[in-house]
Write an enzyme that holds these catalytic residues in place. Structure first.
Site, PDB file in Angstrom:
ATOM      1  CE  LYS A   1      -2.897  -6.766   0.253  1.00 23.38           C
ATOM      2  NZ  LYS A   1      -2.083  -5.679   0.795  1.00 23.38           N
TER       3      LYS A   1
ATOM      4  CG  ASP B   1      -0.123  -5.948   4.341  1.00 24.80           C
ATOM      5  OD1 ASP B   1       0.910  -6.478   3.893  1.00 24.80           O
ATOM      6  OD2 ASP B   1      -1.074  -5.605   3.611  1.00 24.80           O
TER       7      ASP B   1
HETATM    8  P1  NAP Z   1      -5.570   2.007  -1.476  1.00 27.02           P
HETATM    9  O1  NAP Z   1      -6.509   1.201  -0.617  1.00 27.02           O
HETATM   10  O2  NAP Z   1      -5.876   2.237  -2.903  1.00 27.02           O
HETATM   11  O3  NAP Z   1      -5.392   3.444  -0.751  1.00 27.02           O
HETATM   12  C1  NAP Z   1      -4.676   4.495  -1.372  1.00 27.02           C
HETATM   13  C2  NAP Z   1      -4.518   5.659  -0.403  1.00 27.02           C
HETATM   14  O4  NAP Z   1      -3.785   6.704  -1.068  1.00 27.02           O
HETATM   15  C3  NAP Z   1      -5.840   6.274   0.042  1.00 27.02           C
HETATM   16  O5  NAP Z   1      -5.695   6.793   1.339  1.00 27.02           O
HETATM   17  C4  NAP Z   1      -6.016   7.402  -0.990  1.00 27.02           C
HETATM   18  O6  NAP Z   1      -6.863   8.432  -0.560  1.00 27.02           O
HETATM   19  C5  NAP Z   1      -4.585   7.895  -1.091  1.00 27.02           C
HETATM   20  N1  NAP Z   1      -4.351   8.637  -2.329  1.00 27.02           N
HETATM   21  C6  NAP Z   1      -4.230   8.132  -3.580  1.00 27.02           C
HETATM   22  N2  NAP Z   1      -4.024   9.158  -4.471  1.00 27.02           N
HETATM   23  C7  NAP Z   1      -4.036  10.307  -3.748  1.00 27.02           C
HETATM   24  C8  NAP Z   1      -3.895  11.689  -4.078  1.00 27.02           C
HETATM   25  N3  NAP Z   1      -3.706  12.095  -5.350  1.00 27.02           N
HETATM   26  N4  NAP Z   1      -3.959  12.608  -3.062  1.00 27.02           N
HETATM   27  C9  NAP Z   1      -4.154  12.215  -1.787  1.00 27.02           C
HETATM   28  N5  NAP Z   1      -4.286  10.931  -1.407  1.00 27.02           N
HETATM   29  C10 NAP Z   1      -4.238   9.980  -2.380  1.00 27.02           C
HETATM   30  O7  NAP Z   1      -4.108   1.382  -1.444  1.00 27.02           O
HETATM   31  P2  NAP Z   1      -3.388   0.550  -0.270  1.00 27.02           P
HETATM   32  O8  NAP Z   1      -3.567  -0.900  -0.505  1.00 27.02           O
HETATM   33  O9  NAP Z   1      -3.813   1.133   1.046  1.00 27.02           O
HETATM   34  O10 NAP Z   1      -1.845   0.872  -0.548  1.00 27.02           O
HETATM   35  C11 NAP Z   1      -1.322   2.166  -0.311  1.00 27.02           C
HETATM   36  C12 NAP Z   1       0.181   2.173  -0.621  1.00 27.02           C
HETATM   37  O11 NAP Z   1       0.872   1.311   0.268  1.00 27.02           O
HETATM   38  C13 NAP Z   1       0.512   1.688  -2.036  1.00 27.02           C
HETATM   39  O12 NAP Z   1       1.519   2.530  -2.558  1.00 27.02           O
HETATM   40  C14 NAP Z   1       1.051   0.282  -1.813  1.00 27.02           C
HETATM   41  O13 NAP Z   1       1.999  -0.091  -2.794  1.00 27.02           O
HETATM   42  C15 NAP Z   1       1.707   0.425  -0.445  1.00 27.02           C
HETATM   43  N6  NAP Z   1       1.791  -0.854   0.308  1.00 27.02           N
HETATM   44  C16 NAP Z   1       3.021  -1.278   0.716  1.00 27.02           C
HETATM   45  C17 NAP Z   1       3.139  -2.432   1.452  1.00 27.02           C
HETATM   46  C18 NAP Z   1       4.503  -2.868   1.935  1.00 27.02           C
HETATM   47  O14 NAP Z   1       4.664  -4.052   2.261  1.00 27.02           O
HETATM   48  N7  NAP Z   1       5.470  -1.976   2.010  1.00 27.02           N
HETATM   49  C19 NAP Z   1       1.997  -3.196   1.770  1.00 27.02           C
HETATM   50  C20 NAP Z   1       0.743  -2.746   1.336  1.00 27.02           C
HETATM   51  C21 NAP Z   1       0.663  -1.564   0.588  1.00 27.02           C
HETATM   52  P3  NAP Z   1      -8.456   8.361  -0.891  1.00 27.02           P
HETATM   53  O15 NAP Z   1      -9.085   7.476   0.153  1.00 27.02           O
HETATM   54  O16 NAP Z   1      -8.908   9.776  -0.788  1.00 27.02           O
HETATM   55  O17 NAP Z   1      -8.595   7.799  -2.285  1.00 27.02           O
END
Ligand code: NAP
Length: 280
Positions: free
Chosen positions: A71, A107
């Site tokens: 992305k 999004d």
């Molecule tokens: P990302 O950039 O990898 O961000 C992940 C987030 O989760 C960060 O804030 C990270 O914190 C946190 N995190 C991960 N493991 C953790 C832990 N053990 N303890 C505390 N915080 C933790 O991913 P993203 O693209 O933002 O996506 C995040 C979620 O949204 C995913 O589950 C994805 O499937 C979902 N999503 C859904 C849609 C939809 O259409 N519904 C669209 C986009 C994404 P750190 O910064 O500290 O690592």
């Protein structure tokens, strides 16, 4: 363009991509509207992304969605970047037009449309907003909430520096960063509560934050949609909040791409939801 199939092609580019529900989602719309096109999963290693993006339009592709881990990287390969994709620093929707690669991010639109499906009078300025997580998805939804008039966004992320960078980039006056150790506090007296972390997702680490009493005026939503009722949503419901699952955001973010590529504005409804949720 001689040699190309006259059936428009689109797909989702990810690595891995097998888990993606986008082929089922777009497949349902193609069938429903009787459009002779195809939407396919495209498993592409990061090192191959530039070559694939230059080859796809030559193969008859009109566009593609991009998902993890492409992305952000895709912006460096695009000829045109929408204002919102630039602000977010990531794209999820690509269109190949007249030899150019256009990148957009839908999004935030999907997030707001999902909330409005459940509460048509949703107003982001009605009260404080609590957001857990500062990853790519958080950037998109916070930018959309600011555009919709949110005045106070409280943001807690495990890695505080990432939350601070997000606040700095989007609006340091309206976004207040709170330490992860005090994340429960951001939910006091909010109007909207959002989990954007992957905590609670199938196969990821458990969600174990306690939430204060919320009340029925609070809307709580999770970006994670597998499971549909995440631990965050279950806890919010226990605290009397209204809950909105994250699947609707996935459905709504897909609509602008489908319209651009296949020429028809699709609807998001119960039949689409059922098709996406159906077992293989
Ligand atoms: P990302 O950039 O990898 O961000 C992940 C987030 O989760 C960060 O804030 C990270 O914190 C946190 N995190 C991960 N493991 C953790 C832990 N053990 N303890 C505390 N915080 C933790 O991913 P993203 O693209 O933002 O996506 C995040 C979620 O949204 C995913 O589950 C994805 O499937 C979902 N999503 C859904 C849609 C939809 O259409 N519904 C669209 C986009 C994404 P750190 O910064 O500290 O690592």
């Amino acid at each position: 363009m001689a040699g190309h199939s006259d059936k428009p092609l689109a797909g989702v580019i990810g690595w891995p991509v097998a888990h993606s529900r986008s082929p089922r989602l777009h497949g349902h719309w193609l069938q429903r509207y009787g459009i002779a096109g195809y939407y396919v999963p495209l498993a592409v290693e990061p090192a191959h992304l530039p070559a694939v993006l230059s080859a796809l339009p030559r193969m008859g592709f009109v566009g593609a969605n991009v998902t993890i881990p492409h992305k952000e990287m895709v912006l460096s390969l695009a000829d045109r970047i929408s204002d919102r994709a630039r602000r977010i620093g990531a794209a999820n929707t690509l269109t190949f037009r007249e030899g150019r690669l256009e990148a957009d991010n839908t999004d935030g639109l999907g997030f707001i449309a999902n909330l409005r499906d459940h509460r048509p009078d949703f107003d982001a300025g009605r009260g404080p907003v609590a957001v857990l997580g500062a990853g790519g998805a958080a950037r998109a939804i916070i930018a959309a909430l600011l555009d919709e008039g949110a005045m106070e966004i409280r943001l807690a992320n495990r890695t505080r520096a990432r939350a601070e960078a997000l606040a700095q980039a989007l609006d340091p006056k309206r976004i207040r960063v709170v330490d992860w150790e005090r994340a429960s506090d951001i939910f006091v007296d909010v109007a909207l509560a959002v989990n954007t972390t992957s905590l609670g997702m199938e196969g990821a680490e458990p969600f174990d934050l306690t939430l204060p009493m919320l009340g029925p005026q609070v809307l709580a939503t999770d970006l994670v949609y597998a499971p549909l009722i995440t631990p965050f949503l279950a806890r919010a419901r226990q605290q009397a909040a209204q809950i909105v699952d994250g699947l609707g955001m996935l459905l709504h973010q897909a609509a602008p791409g489908f319209e651009r590529w296949f020429g028809r504005r699709p609807v998001v409804d119960a039949a689409l939801r059922a098709a996406v949720l159906a077992e293989e």
